[in-house]
Motif scaffolding. Structure first.
Motif, mmCIF file in Angstrom:
data_model
loop_
_atom_site.group_PDB
_atom_site.id
_atom_site.type_symbol
_atom_site.label_atom_id
_atom_site.label_comp_id
_atom_site.label_asym_id
_atom_site.label_seq_id
_atom_site.Cartn_x
_atom_site.Cartn_y
_atom_site.Cartn_z
ATOM 1 N N PRO A 10 -53.439 -40.905 -34.285
ATOM 2 C CA PRO A 10 -52.536 -39.854 -33.792
ATOM 3 C C PRO A 10 -52.021 -40.171 -32.395
ATOM 4 C CG PRO A 10 -54.527 -38.903 -34.749
ATOM 5 C CD PRO A 10 -54.750 -40.384 -34.671
ATOM 6 N N GLY A 64 -50.488 -39.652 -28.444
ATOM 7 C CA GLY A 64 -51.060 -39.045 -27.257
ATOM 8 C C GLY A 64 -51.666 -40.048 -26.313
ATOM 9 N N ARG A 102 -43.701 -41.716 -32.707
ATOM 10 C CA ARG A 102 -44.530 -40.563 -33.074
ATOM 11 C C ARG A 102 -44.748 -39.644 -31.878
ATOM 12 N NH1 ARG A 102 -49.602 -42.466 -36.567
ATOM 13 N NH2 ARG A 102 -49.754 -40.205 -36.830
ATOM 14 N N GLN A 103 -44.960 -40.226 -30.710
ATOM 15 C CA GLN A 103 -45.119 -39.392 -29.522
ATOM 16 C C GLN A 103 -43.844 -38.616 -29.212
ATOM 17 O OE1 GLN A 103 -46.780 -41.171 -26.029
ATOM 18 N NE2 GLN A 103 -48.474 -42.150 -27.109
ATOM 19 N N GLN A 135 -43.561 -35.660 -31.493
ATOM 20 C CA GLN A 135 -44.526 -34.590 -31.239
ATOM 21 C C GLN A 135 -44.214 -33.818 -29.960
ATOM 22 O OE1 GLN A 135 -48.180 -36.771 -31.222
ATOM 23 N NE2 GLN A 135 -48.162 -37.116 -33.443
ATOM 24 N N SER A 145 -37.390 -36.336 -36.207
ATOM 25 C CA SER A 145 -38.100 -35.791 -37.367
ATOM 26 C C SER A 145 -38.728 -36.945 -38.149
ATOM 27 C CB SER A 145 -37.129 -35.031 -38.258
ATOM 28 O OG SER A 145 -36.142 -35.932 -38.767
ATOM 29 N N GLU A 146 -39.587 -36.590 -39.090
ATOM 30 C CA GLU A 146 -40.262 -37.639 -39.867
ATOM 31 C C GLU A 146 -39.250 -38.528 -40.590
ATOM 32 O OE1 GLU A 146 -43.409 -38.225 -43.595
ATOM 33 O OE2 GLU A 146 -42.834 -36.219 -42.936
#
Length: 498
Positions: free
Chosen positions: A255, A257, A268-269, A272, A281-282
């Motif tokens: 994940p 972070g 991905r960061q 989020q 978006s995905e």
């Protein structure tokens, strides 16, 4: 005093309303199209364009109609730019006006306007800025990125060692640059026998070949007919398989972070965080990764294969490269990015390879608004084709444009010379975002390869027997064949690549 002031304000308001009404009723500027051949019903000018050598057909038309002309691809008016002056003026001089992509039917189906390479507007700007920032942060083309390329070089040389000078498939040379791309994207390299690595490369190859077929070209010109004939189905099935692998790799990453170790981590960061417009978006994350995988593997891999093939085809050029490498680097020392200045002939050869092969002849743009171009006035949404192959083969810029000649990049004293018309990565706001990485990667892999091996045709075949007519595909990739990599005593010290 107050009534006078109110009256003046009223007159001012009335004047503003009248001006706005006049502007609303003002006719749009009348387009002024460049000249071009007269179109036929339904097919336009398709009868003048050879399917396998469309860019050559367009260059021939430019000799009759000038560097800026109009062709009709079916019912679609398209403006073509040829030659260094016209292409550079459009790509560099128009700023935002040619930063958009036209809606190409097959890529609309594949990406739906998402991703990096065939998107436009805010989504494109956000995706591109993130990619540029992430590649720079990961050291692509510098320090850590160069070390990764050298580690991959060691793996490639080990693979070639196993052949012991016997013929090896040219496509094997694409494994190393592909793995460099995967490491940047996913934060891990793959063993060359890893099923995921093998599957991805096979699928990418299939997609690139399918995108270059006449059926897909027909689909892009007549999408309704193409859909009726199901011409798009084979490539969409392959793309779905690629997406399935990419989603599995995305899910395998921890994940977000923490520190960013890959492009996927950065995506991905970003998704989020605060993303009110859904730019990450995905679906767009997968689209961006798909674009980076396809472009990052195909272009550098194909160029390295071409470089090796042309060395086998031109042994005297290979002699000079290897003499320079031996003299400057000495026995066993692997190349470093900073060695490029001390290796002018090697650098010139690599540039000439990219000029000569014209790997990606053109990728269309479109006008973001009413645009003046080359003395003509084009309406918003006009597809524009800056023909890069016409720049790389421009008779006014190159002494022997149709010949493989490293002297194009050397002065009388043998020093490397930068040429303004060297635009294989395009120019302007859509210039290739991986240009720095590609340049460094090609130099290190090419120099290390020629330090360690003599590249030559297989037994029974002379240099002239090596085939250099591009294979049908989305890019101008070399035809499948074999070479021999004969070990040299001055080869790279594999321990120095650890």
């Amino acid at each position: 005093m107050a009534p006078l002031l109110l009256g003046l304000l009223g007159l001012l308001g009335l004047w503003v309303l009248l001006r706005a009404h006049a502007r609303a009723r003002a006719p749009c500027p009348v387009p002024r199209w460049p000249p071009g051949p007269r179109p036929l019903p339904l097919i336009g000018n398709l009868h003048l364009l050879r399917v396998s050598q469309q860019e050559r057909s367009l260059m021939e038309l430019s000799e009759q109609y000038g560097p800026v002309f109009t062709v009709h691809l079916g019912g679609q008016k398209t403006v073509v730019l040829t030659g260094y002056e016209a292409v550079r003026e459009a790509l560099v001089g128009t700023g935002q006006e040619l930063a958009d992509r036209p809606p190409i039917p097959i890529f609309q189906l594949i990406q739906g306007g998402r991703g990096i390479f065939f998107s436009s507007g805010p989504r494109w700007k956000a995706a591109r800025q993130l990619a540029v920032r992430t590649l720079h942060g990961l050291g692509a083309g510098r320090g850590p990125g160069a070390d990764q390329v050298l580690r991959e070089l060691r793996c490639l040389l080990g693979q070639l060692d196993q052949y012991g000078g016997r013929p090896f498939p040219l496509a094997l040379l694409g494994w190393a640059p592909s793995n460099v791309t995967f490491t940047l994207l996913f934060g891990q390299r793959f063993d060359y026998r890893d099923p995921v690595f093998v599957s991805l490369l096979g699928l990418i190859d299939d997609v690139m070949v399918l995108l270059g077929t006449p059926g897909l070209q027909l689909f892009n010109i007549y999408p309704r007919l193409g859909a009726l004939l199901q011409l798009h189905r084979p490539v969409l099935r392959k793309i779905d398989e690629v997406r399935a692998i990419l989603r599995a790799l995305l899910e395998a990453r921890p994940p977000g972070g923490g520190p960013v170790h890959s492009y996927v981590d950065a995506l991905r960061q970003q998704g989020q965080g605060t993303d009110p417009d859904g730019l990450f978006s995905e679906a767009n994350v997968v689209a961006c990764v798909l674009d980076m995988v396809m472009a990052g593997t195909e272009t550098t891999s194909a160029t390295l294969q071409w470089a090796a093939l042309l060395m086998g085809r031109h042994p005297s050029v290979q002699d000079r490269v290897q003499e320079e490498l031996d003299r400057v680097l000495g026995p066993g020392r692997p190349p470093r990015p900073e060695d490029q200045r001390a290796l002018p002939y090697t650098n010139a050869v690599l540039h000439e390879v990219q000029r000569f092969i014209t790997l990606l002849p053109h990728v269309p743009r479109c006008t973001a608004g009413t645009t003046r171009l080359g003395g003509y006035l084009l309406p918003k949404g006009t597809p524009v084709v800056p023909l890069l192959s016409s720049v790389l083969l421009d008779k006014t810029q190159w002494e022997t444009p149709g010949q493989f000649n490293p002297g194009h990049f050397l002065d009388a004293e043998g020093h490397f010379v930068k040429r303004e018309a060297f635009l294989p990565f395009s120019a302007g706001r859509r210039v290739c975002l991986g240009e720095s990485l590609a340049r460094t990667e090609l130099f290190l892999l090419f120099a290390g390869l020629l330090q360690s091996f003599r590249l030559q045709p297989p037994p029974g075949l002379g240099p002239a027997g090596l085939r250099t007519v591009p294979a049908p595909a989305f890019t101008m990739r070399p035809p499948a064949q074999v070479l021999c990599a004969v070990p040299r005593p001055q080869g790279t010290d594999r321990g120095g690549l650890a």
